[in-house]
Design a protein around this motif. Structure first.
Motif, PDB file in Angstrom:
ATOM      1  N   ALA A  23      50.969 104.474-107.058  1.00  0.00           N
ATOM      2  CA  ALA A  23      51.498 103.136-107.307  1.00  0.00           C
ATOM      3  C   ALA A  23      52.371 103.121-108.553  1.00  0.00           C
ATOM      4  O   ALA A  23      52.053 103.736-109.567  1.00  0.00           O
ATOM      5  CB  ALA A  23      50.354 102.135-107.450  1.00  0.00           C
ATOM      6  N   GLY A  24      53.507 102.406-108.467  1.00  0.00           N
ATOM      7  CA  GLY A  24      54.399 102.255-109.607  1.00  0.00           C
ATOM      8  C   GLY A  24      55.709 102.986-109.443  1.00  0.00           C
ATOM      9  O   GLY A  24      55.834 103.904-108.622  1.00  0.00           O
ATOM     10  N   HIS A  25      56.716 102.574-110.260  1.00  0.00           N
ATOM     11  CA  HIS A  25      58.052 103.166-110.182  1.00  0.00           C
ATOM     12  C   HIS A  25      58.515 103.704-111.534  1.00  0.00           C
ATOM     13  O   HIS A  25      59.672 104.080-111.676  1.00  0.00           O
ATOM     14  CB  HIS A  25      59.085 102.123-109.717  1.00  0.00           C
ATOM     15  CG  HIS A  25      58.701 101.377-108.489  1.00  0.00           C
ATOM     16  ND1 HIS A  25      58.920 100.030-108.330  1.00  0.00           N
ATOM     17  CD2 HIS A  25      58.085 101.791-107.363  1.00  0.00           C
ATOM     18  CE1 HIS A  25      58.453  99.639-107.151  1.00  0.00           C
ATOM     19  NE2 HIS A  25      57.940 100.692-106.554  1.00  0.00           N
ATOM     20  N   ASP A  26      57.623 103.728-112.533  1.00  0.00           N
ATOM     21  CA  ASP A  26      58.046 104.049-113.891  1.00  0.00           C
ATOM     22  C   ASP A  26      57.626 105.457-114.295  1.00  0.00           C
ATOM     23  O   ASP A  26      57.124 106.233-113.492  1.00  0.00           O
ATOM     24  CB  ASP A  26      57.481 103.012-114.872  1.00  0.00           C
ATOM     25  CG  ASP A  26      55.953 102.888-114.754  1.00  0.00           C
ATOM     26  OD1 ASP A  26      55.337 103.750-114.093  1.00  0.00           O
ATOM     27  OD2 ASP A  26      55.405 101.929-115.329  1.00  0.00           O
ATOM     28  N   MET A  27      57.831 105.775-115.576  1.00  0.00           N
ATOM     29  CA  MET A  27      57.505 107.107-116.068  1.00  0.00           C
ATOM     30  C   MET A  27      56.004 107.390-115.992  1.00  0.00           C
ATOM     31  O   MET A  27      55.591 108.527-115.765  1.00  0.00           O
ATOM     32  CB  MET A  27      58.003 107.254-117.509  1.00  0.00           C
ATOM     33  CG  MET A  27      59.521 107.301-117.630  1.00  0.00           C
ATOM     34  SD  MET A  27      60.250 108.743-116.817  1.00  0.00           S
ATOM     35  CE  MET A  27      59.620 110.068-117.836  1.00  0.00           C
ATOM     36  N   SER A  45      43.626 108.519-110.653  1.00  0.00           N
ATOM     37  CA  SER A  45      44.828 107.881-110.114  1.00  0.00           C
ATOM     38  C   SER A  45      44.577 107.534-108.659  1.00  0.00           C
ATOM     39  O   SER A  45      44.021 108.338-107.906  1.00  0.00           O
ATOM     40  CB  SER A  45      46.032 108.822-110.214  1.00  0.00           C
ATOM     41  OG  SER A  45      46.315 109.159-111.555  1.00  0.00           O
ATOM     42  N   VAL A  46      44.989 106.334-108.258  1.00  0.00           N
ATOM     43  CA  VAL A  46      44.883 105.929-106.855  1.00  0.00           C
ATOM     44  C   VAL A  46      46.203 106.248-106.163  1.00  0.00           C
ATOM     45  O   VAL A  46      47.275 105.893-106.652  1.00  0.00           O
ATOM     46  CB  VAL A  46      44.552 104.430-106.733  1.00  0.00           C
ATOM     47  CG1 VAL A  46      44.538 104.005-105.273  1.00  0.00           C
ATOM     48  CG2 VAL A  46      43.204 104.139-107.387  1.00  0.00           C
ATOM     49  N   ALA A  47      46.117 106.943-105.041  1.00  0.00           N
ATOM     50  CA  ALA A  47      47.328 107.384-104.347  1.00  0.00           C
ATOM     51  C   ALA A  47      47.035 107.548-102.870  1.00  0.00           C
ATOM     52  O   ALA A  47      45.893 107.734-102.462  1.00  0.00           O
ATOM     53  CB  ALA A  47      47.821 108.717-104.922  1.00  0.00           C
ATOM     54  N   GLY A 102      59.820 108.144-110.127  1.00  0.00           N
ATOM     55  CA  GLY A 102      58.941 107.226-109.413  1.00  0.00           C
ATOM     56  C   GLY A 102      57.633 107.900-109.096  1.00  0.00           C
ATOM     57  O   GLY A 102      57.345 109.009-109.562  1.00  0.00           O
ATOM     58  N   GLY A 103      56.834 107.231-108.290  1.00  0.00           N
ATOM     59  CA  GLY A 103      55.502 107.720-107.994  1.00  0.00           C
ATOM     60  C   GLY A 103      55.364 108.475-106.692  1.00  0.00           C
ATOM     61  O   GLY A 103      54.254 108.873-106.329  1.00  0.00           O
ATOM     62  N   ASP A 104      56.457 108.685-105.949  1.00  0.00           N
ATOM     63  CA  ASP A 104      56.400 109.424-104.686  1.00  0.00           C
ATOM     64  C   ASP A 104      56.656 110.907-104.926  1.00  0.00           C
ATOM     65  O   ASP A 104      57.390 111.280-105.837  1.00  0.00           O
ATOM     66  CB  ASP A 104      57.448 108.903-103.704  1.00  0.00           C
ATOM     67  CG  ASP A 104      57.139 107.500-103.204  1.00  0.00           C
ATOM     68  OD1 ASP A 104      56.229 106.859-103.750  1.00  0.00           O
ATOM     69  OD2 ASP A 104      57.815 107.057-102.265  1.00  0.00           O
TER      70      ASP A 104
END
Length: 234
Positions: free
Chosen positions: A57-61, A103-105, A35-37
């Motif tokens: 943002a996001g949960h994928d590779m 990347s936005v985080a 995930g993205g965390d």
């Protein structure tokens, strides 16, 4: 760059004298366990410990790959530089913009150190849920103050906030998946979290993380890292 796969369980991390550190990660994508965390804790100069947490943002590779890049850069800055948390986030933002599409985080960088025998916390918050300070007597304090997200503006102004850490206190950093719930505001989620944490003030770090993660309606990745200072000042 290979994205790291984090285990979905509580981890007691190697101690950084005089602090205890534990963390927990639970991805929304259980099948791929990515995930993205992210979370991290690295020793610094003169006994400083720098703890970090963030959320892309996001949960994928793809989210995991972006997360891994930001995490690696921030880790390198924290080890190499004797700088404030806000300065570390400014460096991360600058590199993020210069190395392609940014990347936005959200992220928090928190530095723990000792000044004249007393423990101190300094932190900088880039649009992330606020850290929490848990005192041994059960008092729980939300550590307010935040700036703009990473990746929005290359030269965003950032601040470092400071507070004293009483003996035996625990600092908890977490991502928004811990406090989100359908039909409720983020403030409601943080208030529920604080009530759960108050009951765990005398427990171990694993107890703190277990209490924090209870009664959670998970729809997003969840990451947590907890740091405890000694019960008596040196």
């Amino acid at each position: 760059m290979t994205a790291p796969t984090l285990t979905h369980r509580t981890q007691i991390l190697p101690a950084v004298d005089p602090y205890q550190v534990a963390a927990h990660y639970l991805p929304a994508d259980r099948a791929n366990a990515v995930g993205g965390d992210w979370y991290d804790a690295v020793p610094g100069i003169s006994g400083r410990l720098t703890a970090m947490i963030g959320d892309v943002a996001g949960h994928d590779m793809a989210a995991a790959a972006r997360m891994s890049q930001l995490r690696s850069m921030l880790r390198a800055y924290a080890v190499d530089r004797d700088e404030s948390p806000s300065a570390l986030l400014r460096r991360l933002d600058a590199a993020n913009h210069r190395l392609g599409d940014p990347s936005v985080a959200t992220a928090v960088v928190a530095a723990l150190d000792t000044i004249d025998g007393r423990h101190r916390l300094r932190w900088s918050n880039a649009g992330h849920p606020p850290p929490v300070l848990i005192c041994r007597d059960g008092r729980v304090r939300t550590l307010s103050g935040h700036d703009i997200l990473i990746g929005v503006r290359q030269y965003a102004r950032r601040h470092t906030w400071t507070c004293a850490l009483p003996p035996g206190a625990t600092v908890l950093l977490y991502t928004d998946g811990l406090v989100e719930r359908r039909g409720h505001s983020l403030d409601d989620g943080i208030a529920r979290l604080n009530r759960r944490l108050a009951a765990s003030a005398h427990g171990s770090l694993a107890d703190v993380l277990t209490a924090a993660g209870s009664d959670t309606e998970q729809t997003d990745d969840i990451a947590m890292i907890a740091i405890r200072v000694p019960a008596a000042d040196r």
